[in-house]
Enzyme design. Structure first.
Site, PDB file in Angstrom:
ATOM      1  N   HIS A  63       0.714  -1.264   0.009  1.00 16.84           N
ATOM      2  CA  HIS A  63      -0.163  -0.053   0.181  1.00 16.84           C
ATOM      3  C   HIS A  63       0.901   1.218   0.158  1.00 16.84           C
ATOM      4  O   HIS A  63       0.358   2.329  -0.267  1.00 16.84           O
ATOM      5  CB  HIS A  63      -0.860  -0.084   1.133  1.00 16.84           C
ATOM      6  CG  HIS A  63      -0.384  -0.073   2.810  1.00 16.84           C
ATOM      7  ND1 HIS A  63      -0.432  -0.934   3.095  1.00 16.84           N
ATOM      8  CD2 HIS A  63      -0.583   1.672   3.514  1.00 16.84           C
ATOM      9  CE1 HIS A  63       0.492  -0.136   4.459  1.00 16.84           C
ATOM     10  NE2 HIS A  63       0.232   1.303   4.315  1.00 16.84           N
TER      11      HIS A  63
ATOM     12  N   ASP B 253       0.042  -7.402   1.068  1.00 13.04           N
ATOM     13  CA  ASP B 253       0.484  -6.214   1.515  1.00 13.04           C
ATOM     14  C   ASP B 253       1.979  -5.870   1.770  1.00 13.04           C
ATOM     15  O   ASP B 253       2.320  -5.630   2.285  1.00 13.04           O
ATOM     16  CB  ASP B 253      -0.793  -5.302   2.834  1.00 13.04           C
ATOM     17  CG  ASP B 253       0.023  -3.351   2.525  1.00 13.04           C
ATOM     18  OD1 ASP B 253       0.788  -3.342   1.895  1.00 13.04           O
ATOM     19  OD2 ASP B 253      -0.390  -3.592   3.733  1.00 13.04           O
TER      20      ASP B 253
ATOM     21  N   SER C 211       4.363   2.759   8.137  1.00  7.49           N
ATOM     22  CA  SER C 211       3.902   1.758   7.066  1.00  7.49           C
ATOM     23  C   SER C 211       5.250   1.165   5.832  1.00  7.49           C
ATOM     24  O   SER C 211       6.229   1.985   5.462  1.00  7.49           O
ATOM     25  CB  SER C 211       3.322   2.485   5.427  1.00  7.49           C
ATOM     26  OG  SER C 211       1.997   1.950   6.195  1.00  7.49           O
TER      27      SER C 211
END
Length: 492
Positions: free
Chosen positions: A75, A106, A185
């Protein structure tokens, strides 16, 4: 359905921000391999699919792994148009490219053309699964900050969790209480000098406090193993539903011994790995010789975990072997594993523009999760087909649910508004199973086009001569750059 679950709650992906505390000497070494990723992205526009979407961007983290590669979250780099990477202490920004991306778990691997980027860095080694109640440290660039940040937390849970990025996949995840926020992230979560996870999602503050998740190394290692042959084949799935057999009365009714072993299959997906091999009513006793408890859990790596984890660690074309009872008789069943393609319709999609066909101002599009989020569909029949596409196996008759999504008003289509939101069933008597069928049917040289929609009502009728006369007028009036896009159909 095994390993595929709709997310329970709204997740927060840690792309953009995070907060941390200074680490110790270990952090000084880790920062040499920590990467700040800046992504310029462009979303797609399902309402006007021939137009490019808005341009945006954000900052995430990644880290150097073996082979002069960068590991990060999918992402962080999805829908990217331009990527740059930086390392602390080097003011230069380097252009990067996505080499492999796995939206179902992911994760992504990036390449950097300039080898100078990796000078002075060391690949971070991958460790195992940390013990519950042990301390881990999360590294990243919170709130898009320029300098590395470190937060510490406790491992509080190891379990299957929905992965928010795809919206439909569930895999093993580790819950930590470190103060991890958007911007972490793709950053490594470390313990004992080894990577034990990749920070990726959590809950917003109004749902839970200090609850964050990391992708554990079994998932990371599986991804890296999958791409060794130069392509990513996605996760495989048994594609069955099962029922736990913890109720003593139910066990007695099925004439099962009171040994807390076995689950019962309730359905088998026609498009899945188990079709034609497992049957509803089968009592599954073991998977690859690992006993299955009555709650669907198995003992694996000295831990108790859902039996799905055995399948999760396998790849396309691998097999699993079940020992089961069918009509009270012992049976051995071998299942060759593959992905279940119908699930992709209800997953978030990235990196591909919408497919569509525009004809006489009528915009036809196949339904998927992104389309339903962007376009309000009120028709109850259409919503039913979308919601029960998998469970009722509606995909067998309509792999694409091609809907008349909107109308560009013109004299040629003035009286066709009643069909907006309906699913196309046939054109001139030819069944429309996928969008390409529709494009082919409308490309035929016919005097009249009769479009029938599901539900059996009156069809939409268009005369070819009138459609041709309106074609350029509609394209010019609405600035339509391209009348159709049939590229990148989902694999089936």
């Amino acid at each position: 359905m095994i390993s595929r679950l709709i997310p329970l709650l709204l997740g927060v992906l840690f792309f953009h921000t995070t907060r941390a505390q200074p680490g110790v000497s270990q952090a000084q070494e880790i920062r040499k391999s920590l990467v700040r990723i800046t992504c310029t992205e462009q979303d797609v526009d399902y309402k006007v699919p021939w137009n490019p979407g808005a341009v945006g961007g954000g900052v995430g983290a990644g880290f150097v792994i073996e082979g002069n590669r960068i590991l990060t979250n999918a992402h962080v780099v999805s829908n990217n148009r331009f990527l740059t990477v930086e390392r602390q202490g080097d003011p230069k920004k380097y252009v990067a490219y996505v080499k492999y991306i796995a939206h179902d778990c992911d994760l992504a691997v990036l390449d950097v053309e300039n080898p100078d980027f990796f000078k002075g860095s060391s690949p971070l080694p991958l460790g195992g699964i940390p013990e519950i109640e042990t301390v881990v440290s999360a590294y990243g660039f919170p709130i898009g900050g320029d300098l590395m940040s470190v937060t510490r937390g406790i491992v509080s849970r190891i379990d299957f969790q929905p992965y928010t990025h795809s919206g439909i996949d569930s895999h093993l995840a580790i819950q930590i209480d470190a103060a991890v926020n958007p911007g972490n992230s793709g950053g490594p979560v470390m313990q004992g000098g080894k990577v034990v996870g990749v920070a990726f999602q959590g809950y917003s503050g109004d749902q839970a406090q200090n609850v964050a998740y990391m992708i554990p190394t079994p998932v990371v290692k599986r991804f890296l193993k999958d791409i060794e042959d130069g392509r990513y084949d996605k996760y495989v799935d048994l594609s069955i539903n099962y029922f736990k057999l913890v109720n003593p009365a139910q066990r007695a009714a099925l004439k099962l011994p009171d040994d807390d072993r076995g689950i019962v299959v309730t359905s088998v997906a026609a498009a899945g790995s188990s079709a034609g091999i497992l049957q509803p009513g089968d009592i599954l006793l073991s998977l690859d010789n690992v006993p299955i408890a009555s709650d669907g859990f198995v003992e694996l790596d000295n831990d108790r975990i859902e039996m799905t984890e055995i399948v999760e660690r396998k790849f396309k074309g691998d097999t699993v072997v079940f020992q089961l009872l069918r009509n009270g008789q012992p049976v051995t069943a071998k299942v060759k594993l593959k992905s279940a393609w119908p699930y992709s319709m209800q997953a978030n999609s990235y990196d591909t523009p919408p497919r569509y066909v525009l004809f006489a101002g009528l915009l036809f599009q196949p339904i998927n999760r992104d389309f339903m989020a962007a376009v309000a569909i009120d028709d109850l029949r259409t919503r039913y087909y979308y919601n029960f596409y998998i469970t009722e196996e509606l995909y067998t008759a309509h792999p694409d649910l091609v809907v008349l999504s909107s109308i560009l008003p013109d004299p040629v289509n003035t009286y066709l508004g009643q069909f907006q939101g309906d699913i196309v069933d046939s054109v001139n008597g030819k069944p429309i199973k996928v969008l390409d069928d529709l494009a082919s049917a409308l490309a035929e040289n016919r005097d009249t086009y009769i479009i029938q929609f599901l539900g059996g009502g009156r069809p939409a009728v268009l005369e070819r001569s009138v459609v041709e006369a309106a074609r350029k007028r509609i394209l010019d009036r609405y600035n339509v750059a391209k009348e159709q896009n049939l590229a990148n159909p989902p694999a089936r």
